[in-house]
Design a protein around this motif. Structure first.
Motif, PDB file in Angstrom:
ATOM      1  N   ARG A 125       0.813  -1.217   0.000  1.00  0.00           N
ATOM      2  CA  ARG A 125       0.000   0.000   0.000  1.00  0.00           C
ATOM      3  C   ARG A 125       0.846   1.266   0.000  1.00  0.00           C
ATOM      4  O   ARG A 125       0.421   2.308  -0.510  1.00  0.00           O
ATOM      5  CB  ARG A 125      -0.914   0.015   1.225  1.00  0.00           C
ATOM      6  N   GLY A 126       2.036   1.212   0.592  1.00  0.00           N
ATOM      7  CA  GLY A 126       2.864   2.410   0.686  1.00  0.00           C
ATOM      8  C   GLY A 126       2.404   3.303   1.818  1.00  0.00           C
ATOM      9  O   GLY A 126       1.627   2.911   2.685  1.00  0.00           O
ATOM     10  N   GLU A 127       2.874   4.541   1.795  1.00  0.00           N
ATOM     11  CA  GLU A 127       2.561   5.489   2.855  1.00  0.00           C
ATOM     12  C   GLU A 127       1.345   6.336   2.507  1.00  0.00           C
ATOM     13  O   GLU A 127       0.949   6.441   1.344  1.00  0.00           O
ATOM     14  CB  GLU A 127       3.764   6.395   3.126  1.00  0.00           C
ATOM     15  N   GLN A 128       0.788   6.961   3.521  1.00  0.00           N
ATOM     16  CA  GLN A 128      -0.411   7.770   3.315  1.00  0.00           C
ATOM     17  C   GLN A 128      -0.156   8.989   2.447  1.00  0.00           C
ATOM     18  O   GLN A 128      -1.087   9.556   1.876  1.00  0.00           O
ATOM     19  CB  GLN A 128      -0.971   8.207   4.676  1.00  0.00           C
ATOM     20  N   ASP A 129       1.112   9.409   2.357  1.00  0.00           N
ATOM     21  CA  ASP A 129       1.417  10.583   1.531  1.00  0.00           C
ATOM     22  C   ASP A 129       1.485  10.226   0.045  1.00  0.00           C
ATOM     23  O   ASP A 129       1.798  11.072  -0.797  1.00  0.00           O
ATOM     24  CB  ASP A 129       2.723  11.238   1.974  1.00  0.00           C
ATOM     25  N   GLY A 130       1.196   8.976  -0.272  1.00  0.00           N
ATOM     26  CA  GLY A 130       1.179   8.569  -1.670  1.00  0.00           C
ATOM     27  C   GLY A 130       2.446   7.901  -2.153  1.00  0.00           C
ATOM     28  O   GLY A 130       2.490   7.382  -3.270  1.00  0.00           O
ATOM     29  N   SER A 131       3.509   7.911  -1.355  1.00  0.00           N
ATOM     30  CA  SER A 131       4.758   7.270  -1.775  1.00  0.00           C
ATOM     31  C   SER A 131       4.604   5.752  -1.715  1.00  0.00           C
ATOM     32  O   SER A 131       4.089   5.202  -0.746  1.00  0.00           O
ATOM     33  CB  SER A 131       5.916   7.723  -0.881  1.00  0.00           C
ATOM     34  N   LYS A 132       5.011   5.089  -2.784  1.00  0.00           N
ATOM     35  CA  LYS A 132       4.904   3.640  -2.877  1.00  0.00           C
ATOM     36  C   LYS A 132       6.193   3.069  -3.452  1.00  0.00           C
ATOM     37  O   LYS A 132       6.971   3.775  -4.089  1.00  0.00           O
ATOM     38  CB  LYS A 132       3.719   3.242  -3.767  1.00  0.00           C
ATOM     39  N   LEU A 133       6.383   1.799  -3.218  1.00  0.00           N
ATOM     40  CA  LEU A 133       7.510   1.092  -3.812  1.00  0.00           C
ATOM     41  C   LEU A 133       7.123   0.624  -5.211  1.00  0.00           C
ATOM     42  O   LEU A 133       5.983   0.210  -5.442  1.00  0.00           O
ATOM     43  CB  LEU A 133       7.880  -0.124  -2.964  1.00  0.00           C
ATOM     44  N   SER A 134       8.073   0.689  -6.142  1.00  0.00           N
ATOM     45  CA  SER A 134       7.841   0.062  -7.437  1.00  0.00           C
ATOM     46  C   SER A 134       7.791  -1.444  -7.221  1.00  0.00           C
ATOM     47  O   SER A 134       8.158  -1.960  -6.158  1.00  0.00           O
ATOM     48  CB  SER A 134       8.975   0.409  -8.407  1.00  0.00           C
ATOM     49  N   GLU A 135       7.368  -2.187  -8.232  1.00  0.00           N
ATOM     50  CA  GLU A 135       7.289  -3.637  -8.101  1.00  0.00           C
ATOM     51  C   GLU A 135       8.659  -4.239  -7.789  1.00  0.00           C
ATOM     52  O   GLU A 135       8.787  -5.110  -6.913  1.00  0.00           O
ATOM     53  CB  GLU A 135       6.716  -4.253  -9.378  1.00  0.00           C
ATOM     54  N   ALA A 136       9.691  -3.772  -8.494  1.00  0.00           N
ATOM     55  CA  ALA A 136      11.046  -4.289  -8.240  1.00  0.00           C
ATOM     56  C   ALA A 136      11.505  -3.935  -6.834  1.00  0.00           C
ATOM     57  O   ALA A 136      12.089  -4.767  -6.121  1.00  0.00           O
ATOM     58  CB  ALA A 136      12.027  -3.738  -9.274  1.00  0.00           C
ATOM     59  N   GLU A 137      11.260  -2.697  -6.396  1.00  0.00           N
ATOM     60  CA  GLU A 137      11.653  -2.282  -5.042  1.00  0.00           C
ATOM     61  C   GLU A 137      10.921  -3.103  -3.994  1.00  0.00           C
ATOM     62  O   GLU A 137      11.511  -3.505  -2.978  1.00  0.00           O
ATOM     63  CB  GLU A 137      11.352  -0.797  -4.848  1.00  0.00           C
ATOM     64  N   LEU A 138       9.651  -3.366  -4.223  1.00  0.00           N
ATOM     65  CA  LEU A 138       8.865  -4.151  -3.277  1.00  0.00           C
ATOM     66  C   LEU A 138       9.438  -5.555  -3.123  1.00  0.00           C
ATOM     67  O   LEU A 138       9.713  -6.019  -2.006  1.00  0.00           O
ATOM     68  CB  LEU A 138       7.409  -4.224  -3.752  1.00  0.00           C
ATOM     69  N   LEU A 139       9.640  -6.239  -4.253  1.00  0.00           N
ATOM     70  CA  LEU A 139      10.122  -7.615  -4.197  1.00  0.00           C
ATOM     71  C   LEU A 139      11.529  -7.693  -3.620  1.00  0.00           C
ATOM     72  O   LEU A 139      11.813  -8.529  -2.750  1.00  0.00           O
ATOM     73  CB  LEU A 139      10.086  -8.237  -5.597  1.00  0.00           C
ATOM     74  N   GLN A 140      12.428  -6.828  -4.088  1.00  0.00           N
ATOM     75  CA  GLN A 140      13.817  -6.891  -3.626  1.00  0.00           C
ATOM     76  C   GLN A 140      13.931  -6.531  -2.144  1.00  0.00           C
ATOM     77  O   GLN A 140      14.757  -7.093  -1.419  1.00  0.00           O
ATOM     78  CB  GLN A 140      14.702  -5.972  -4.465  1.00  0.00           C
TER      79      GLN A 140
ATOM     80  N   CYS B 179      11.553  -7.027   0.117  1.00  0.00           N
ATOM     81  CA  CYS B 179      11.038  -8.170   0.867  1.00  0.00           C
ATOM     82  C   CYS B 179      12.157  -9.192   1.090  1.00  0.00           C
ATOM     83  O   CYS B 179      12.305  -9.749   2.182  1.00  0.00           O
ATOM     84  CB  CYS B 179       9.868  -8.821   0.139  1.00  0.00           C
ATOM     85  N   ILE B 180      12.943  -9.439   0.052  1.00  0.00           N
ATOM     86  CA  ILE B 180      14.112 -10.311   0.201  1.00  0.00           C
ATOM     87  C   ILE B 180      15.056  -9.736   1.247  1.00  0.00           C
ATOM     88  O   ILE B 180      15.561 -10.449   2.121  1.00  0.00           O
ATOM     89  CB  ILE B 180      14.840 -10.491  -1.147  1.00  0.00           C
ATOM     90  N   PHE B 181      15.289  -8.430   1.163  1.00  0.00           N
ATOM     91  CA  PHE B 181      16.188  -7.765   2.114  1.00  0.00           C
ATOM     92  C   PHE B 181      15.704  -7.950   3.551  1.00  0.00           C
ATOM     93  O   PHE B 181      16.490  -8.276   4.452  1.00  0.00           O
ATOM     94  CB  PHE B 181      16.296  -6.279   1.774  1.00  0.00           C
ATOM     95  N   ILE B 182      14.413  -7.747   3.797  1.00  0.00           N
ATOM     96  CA  ILE B 182      13.873  -7.882   5.152  1.00  0.00           C
ATOM     97  C   ILE B 182      14.085  -9.301   5.673  1.00  0.00           C
ATOM     98  O   ILE B 182      14.537  -9.513   6.806  1.00  0.00           O
ATOM     99  CB  ILE B 182      12.370  -7.530   5.173  1.00  0.00           C
ATOM    100  N   LEU B 183      13.775 -10.281   4.843  1.00  0.00           N
ATOM    101  CA  LEU B 183      13.945 -11.671   5.264  1.00  0.00           C
ATOM    102  C   LEU B 183      15.408 -12.008   5.489  1.00  0.00           C
ATOM    103  O   LEU B 183      15.768 -12.671   6.470  1.00  0.00           O
ATOM    104  CB  LEU B 183      13.331 -12.601   4.222  1.00  0.00           C
ATOM    105  N   ASN B 184      16.290 -11.556   4.598  1.00  0.00           N
ATOM    106  CA  ASN B 184      17.716 -11.862   4.731  1.00  0.00           C
ATOM    107  C   ASN B 184      18.333 -11.188   5.944  1.00  0.00           C
ATOM    108  O   ASN B 184      19.005 -11.819   6.763  1.00  0.00           O
ATOM    109  CB  ASN B 184      18.464 -11.427   3.474  1.00  0.00           C
ATOM    110  N   ALA B 185      18.127  -9.878   6.049  1.00  0.00           N
ATOM    111  CA  ALA B 185      18.740  -9.121   7.136  1.00  0.00           C
ATOM    112  C   ALA B 185      18.218  -9.598   8.485  1.00  0.00           C
ATOM    113  O   ALA B 185      18.962  -9.736   9.454  1.00  0.00           O
ATOM    114  CB  ALA B 185      18.469  -7.627   6.951  1.00  0.00           C
ATOM    115  N   GLY B 186      16.911  -9.871   8.545  1.00  0.00           N
ATOM    116  CA  GLY B 186      16.334 -10.312   9.803  1.00  0.00           C
ATOM    117  C   GLY B 186      16.752 -11.709  10.190  1.00  0.00           C
ATOM    118  O   GLY B 186      16.787 -12.045  11.380  1.00  0.00           O
TER     119      GLY B 186
END
Length: 413
Positions: free
Chosen positions: A231-246, A248-255
């Protein structure tokens, strides 16, 4: 005795002056800290054979972390040479950690909004339940591996819950993570590179299906981080599809990797320092400080990297534009200029200005999640198994960037 000590000091000094992160001396992975000490003492802004710099002082790292204009986190140049046009290049140059503003600022804002205090606090009951279940299983086994049976199982489940990954689909997550993060090592074999690229491809393919399902059936954005990211932020900023997927990988890897190391390193440390084990068992409220001290003395993440965007200086040493700089977190966290008795594991240490989660604008966005996991895991484990003991050879992960164990055999009951 004096002659032997002087000889040892001379040998360490020579090793420090010749140090090359791409050609590590024998035994370095097991115990790099004497060499880090020699580097801090004799050559704290060390130039390696390829011309890059290796920093070991706490203040120098702090200065670099805070100056994001002069010291860039963007890795397109470095990773272009390292990976070429591959999935690993696409992943690592899109994820939050290897970017500068404005991309870093925008992506971090969305991730930080998703990992808000309410979302993190809501994780605690589930983490308590998970840890309790793992402890029950270990008590029944008696002879266990503290990594396989405990440390690595916690972050995979927690991050899986944050993104609401179905339990029956979490099996490959750890291997994907290890392969992708393993490809960040300074020197890679063709097999490591291929394994990393294959993991990115498979991870992306899985996430595409997961995101598609979540778009069709969104979760509660207050608790489901993936829905919040979509959904992104309330101010309208959203992740592109590539940013979203990559990312998500980052969150899982780093965590996954760093928290597995944090828990495993902490339990190993308490075996090495029985006085500190007795101290925390007598006063479990020290668990929060103990986690910070484990992060300091055995930093899960040992290295960071930057690229200079202008002529500058580091610790009085002139540095030209376009220089690659390695930040040695493991050395800075044992800097005697900042930490009294830096090689001592002291779970009551305060203040503790460690750099285990970096500093400045790039301070770890998920550190509150990792701290929660570490505190619950360590405190509950020691309460249940105060007399645990290591029973076999502790097998270290043979990596310089991430410090932890592949295996920690132990007897718990």
């Amino acid at each position: 005795m004096i002659t032997e000590l002087s000889k040892e000091s001379d040998e360490l000094k020579a090793a420090a002056l010749a140090f090359d992160v791409k050609a590590l001396p024998k035994g370095f992975i097991d115990d790099p800290f004497p060499l880090y000490h020699a580097l801090r003492t004799h050559d704290p802004v060390h130039r390696m054979p390829d011309g890059s710099l290796f920093l070991t002082r706490h203040q120098d790292l702090e200065n670099v972390y805070k100056d994001t204009t002069t010291f860039s986190s963007d890795k397109k140049i470095e990773f272009g040479a390292k990976y070429g046009a591959t999935p690993l290049f696409d992943h690592h140059t899109t994820s939050l950690v290897f970017n500068d503003p404005p991309l870093h600022t925008r992506v971090r804002k969305i991730l930080a909004g998703a990992l808000n205090p309410r979302a993190v606090s809501a994780l605690e009951p589930a983490v308590e339940t998970l840890v309790g279940r793992l402890l029950d299983a270990m008590e029944e086994k008696g002879d266990v591996d503290l990594i396989e049976d405990f440390a690595c199982a916690i972050p995979v489940e927690v991050i899986g819950n944050l993104l609401d990954v179905p339990h029956d689909e979490r099996g490959p997550l750890r291997d994907w993570s290890l392969a992708i993060l393993g490809a960040l090592e300074p020197v890679l074999t063709p097999e490591q590179t291929e394994r990393g690229n294959r993991a990115v491809r498979e991870f992306l393919a899985y996430l595409e299906t997961l995101v598609a399902r979540r778009r069709e059936k969104p979760g509660d954005p207050e608790h489901d981080v993936l829905t919040r990211l979509i959904r992104g932020e309330q101010d309208g900023s959203k992740l592109s599809e590539a940013e979203l997927l990559q990312n998500c990988i980052f969150i899982l890897n780093a965590g996954h990797e760093t928290t597995t190391n944090l828990i495993g390193n902490a339990l190993w440390l308490f075996e090495q320092w029985p006085d500190q084990r007795a101290r925390i068992i007598a006063d479990p409220s020290l668990a929060r400080l103990a986690v910070e001290e484990a992060l300091r003395i055995e930093s899960s993440n040992q290295l960071g990297n930057r690229l200079t965007t202008a002529d500058t200086e580091i610790g009085g040493v002139p540095v030209s534009r376009g220089s690659f700089v390695t930040l040695c977190i493991g050395a800075a966290n044992r800097d005697p200029a900042v930490f009294a008795e830096p090689d001592r594991f002291d779970i009551g240490r305060q203040p503790n200005r460690h750099l285990g989660y970096a500093s400045g604008p790039h301070v770890c966005v998920g550190m509150s999640v990792a701290r929660l996991e570490g505190r619950i895991a360590v405190s509950r484990f020691l309460a249940r198994f105060p007399n645990y003991r290591l029973t076999g050879n502790a097998v270290r992960s043979q990596r310089i960037r991430f410090r932890g164990f592949q295996s920690l055999p132990a007897r718990v009951a």
